[in-house]
Scaffold this active site. Structure first.
Site, PDB file in Angstrom:
ATOM      1  N   ASN A   1       0.853  -1.182   0.000  1.00 32.40           N
ATOM      2  CA  ASN A   1       0.000   0.000   0.000  1.00 32.40           C
ATOM      3  C   ASN A   1       0.893   1.237   0.000  1.00 32.40           C
ATOM      4  OD1 ASN A   1      -1.813   2.023   0.475  1.00 32.40           O
ATOM      5  ND2 ASN A   1      -2.382   1.364   2.545  1.00 32.40           N
TER       6      ASN A   1
ATOM      7  N   LYS B   1       0.080   4.280  -0.308  1.00 34.04           N
ATOM      8  CA  LYS B   1      -0.575   5.457   0.302  1.00 34.04           C
ATOM      9  C   LYS B   1      -0.324   6.704  -0.566  1.00 34.04           C
ATOM     10  CE  LYS B   1      -0.206   3.178   4.723  1.00 34.04           C
ATOM     11  NZ  LYS B   1      -0.102   3.273   6.176  1.00 34.04           N
TER      12      LYS B   1
ATOM     13  N   HIS C   1      -9.441   1.102   4.722  1.00 34.12           N
ATOM     14  CA  HIS C   1      -8.172   1.245   5.456  1.00 34.12           C
ATOM     15  C   HIS C   1      -8.396   2.157   6.664  1.00 34.12           C
ATOM     16  CE1 HIS C   1      -4.116   2.453   6.458  1.00 34.12           C
ATOM     17  NE2 HIS C   1      -3.727   1.339   5.865  1.00 34.12           N
TER      18      HIS C   1
ATOM     19  N   GLU D   1      -6.839   4.548   7.816  1.00 29.89           N
ATOM     20  CA  GLU D   1      -6.659   5.984   7.553  1.00 29.89           C
ATOM     21  C   GLU D   1      -7.892   6.571   6.872  1.00 29.89           C
ATOM     22  OE1 GLU D   1      -2.927   5.418   5.556  1.00 29.89           O
ATOM     23  OE2 GLU D   1      -2.041   4.855   7.477  1.00 29.89           O
TER      24      GLU D   1
ATOM     25  N   GLU E   1      -5.293  -5.008  10.518  1.00 30.38           N
ATOM     26  CA  GLU E   1      -4.258  -4.007  10.743  1.00 30.38           C
ATOM     27  C   GLU E   1      -4.550  -3.270  12.046  1.00 30.38           C
ATOM     28  OE1 GLU E   1      -2.281  -2.828   6.800  1.00 30.38           O
ATOM     29  OE2 GLU E   1      -4.042  -1.580   7.021  1.00 30.38           O
TER      30      GLU E   1
ATOM     31  N   GLY F   1       2.502   2.259  10.754  1.00 31.94           N
ATOM     32  CA  GLY F   1       3.442   3.360  10.583  1.00 31.94           C
ATOM     33  C   GLY F   1       4.128   3.783  11.877  1.00 31.94           C
TER      34      GLY F   1
ATOM     35  N   SER G   1       3.527  -2.131  10.331  1.00 29.76           N
ATOM     36  CA  SER G   1       4.974  -2.199  10.536  1.00 29.76           C
ATOM     37  C   SER G   1       5.555  -3.575  10.229  1.00 29.76           C
ATOM     38  CB  SER G   1       5.339  -1.753  11.958  1.00 29.76           C
ATOM     39  OG  SER G   1       4.910  -0.420  12.176  1.00 29.76           O
TER      40      SER G   1
HETATM   41  P1  PGA Z   1       2.857   0.253   7.652  1.00 27.37           P
HETATM   42  O1  PGA Z   1       1.410   0.426   7.043  1.00 27.37           O
HETATM   43  O2  PGA Z   1       3.428  -1.037   7.073  1.00 27.37           O
HETATM   44  O3  PGA Z   1       3.621   1.455   7.209  1.00 27.37           O
HETATM   45  O4  PGA Z   1       2.717   0.166   9.136  1.00 27.37           O
HETATM   46  C1  PGA Z   1       0.550  -0.676   6.835  1.00 27.37           C
HETATM   47  C2  PGA Z   1      -0.743  -0.187   6.235  1.00 27.37           C
HETATM   48  O5  PGA Z   1      -1.242   0.864   6.650  1.00 27.37           O
HETATM   49  O6  PGA Z   1      -1.312  -0.833   5.325  1.00 27.37           O
END
Ligand code: PGA
Length: 256
Positions: free
Chosen positions: A9, A11, A98, A100, A170, A176, A216
């Site tokens: 992803n 983003k 997601h 976010e 997630e 992140g 992460s």
């Molecule tokens: P990250 O994000 O690997 O940077 O923690 C995962 C995601 O939001 O899909």
């Protein structure tokens, strides 16, 4: 059959040149040997999707997905992108819900349900994201939250629909932040989701649904996460922006 999947992803990252460079690097590093039986998906920003699809048209190893779609087919929704538009680019999948999107753009389980329907109606696989916040984890209620996201987002979908729905667990506190769920913490939730899927769709169908872990996930921890019996792969954010890291994660999935 339940598939091993690693999805990246991207983003809201990369400029056009950066995106095309990353695709070129992935094309050379994601060889048949690295990919094996793993389904690899990349999710660039929507403005680059058309060119990325064209670049990968002859590549059998990398599928392309979008990060979101709208609930409607078309209409007066300035700035939005619909599932029929994505399908017209020959995309394979779309991420739905997601955290976010839930946190910053007001998406709910109910809106996710509509979007998953839009994806399936347009022959796109849906990667449906679920996961608890830090507060919900601390309260001890996290499994209820996650299973409500499953129940409400997947309401009305059939066993056959589940052939085209991938789940991604997630934990919001791990996205992140550099703080990964331990393999045991992740497996506990994945096993809970699997048990719910068995109850909802029956044992056979539930065994075939891929449930990815995200938050992460990096080359250094991917193998131990993928070794868990109910973790079928990963949804990778930050580490998917490096061809070397993403390739190492795909390799870890293929070899686990
Ligand atoms: P990250 O994000 O690997 O940077 O923690 C995962 C995601 O939001 O899909």
């Amino acid at each position: 059959m339940r598939r091993k999947i690693v999805a990246g992803n991207w983003k809201m990252n990369t400029t056009y040149n950066e995106a095309m460079d990353l695709v070129a690097e992935l094309k050379s590093s994601l060889t048949e040997e690295v990919v094996g039986e793993t389904g690899v998906i990349i999710t660039p920003p929507s403005v680059f999707l058309s060119d990325v699809v064209n670049e990968l048209v002859d590549n059998p190893f990398i599928a392309v997905a979008a990060q979101n779609c709208h609930e409607q087919d078309n209409g007066a929704y300035t700035g939005e992108i619909s599932a029929p538009m994505l399908a017209s680019l020959d995309l394979d999948a779309v991420i739905i819900g997601h955290s976010e999107r839930r946190q910053y753009f007001g998406e709910t389980n109910a809106s996710c349900k509509v979007k998953i329907g839009q994806a399936l109606n347009n022959e796109l696989a849906a990667i449906y994201c679920i996961g608890e916040t830090l507060e919900e984890r601390k309260s001890g209620n996290y499994m209820d939250v996650i299973l409500s996201q499953c129940a409400e987002g997947l309401e009305g979908f059939s066993e056959e629909d589940m052939d085209n729905i991938i789940l991604a667990y997630e934990p919001v506190w791990a996205i992140g932040t550099g703080e990964t769920a331990s393999p045991e913490q992740a497996q506990e939730v994945h096993a809970g989701i699997r048990a719910w899927l068995v109850e909802r769709f029956g044992g056979e169908a539930a065994q075939d649904i891929s449930v990815l872990y995200g938050g992460s996930c990096k080359p250094g921890n991917a193998a131990e996460l993928f070794a868990q019996p109910d973790i079928d792969g990963g949804l990778i954010g930050g580490a998917s922006l490096s061809a070397a890291d993403f390739t190492a994660i795909v390799k870890a999935r293929t070899e686990a």
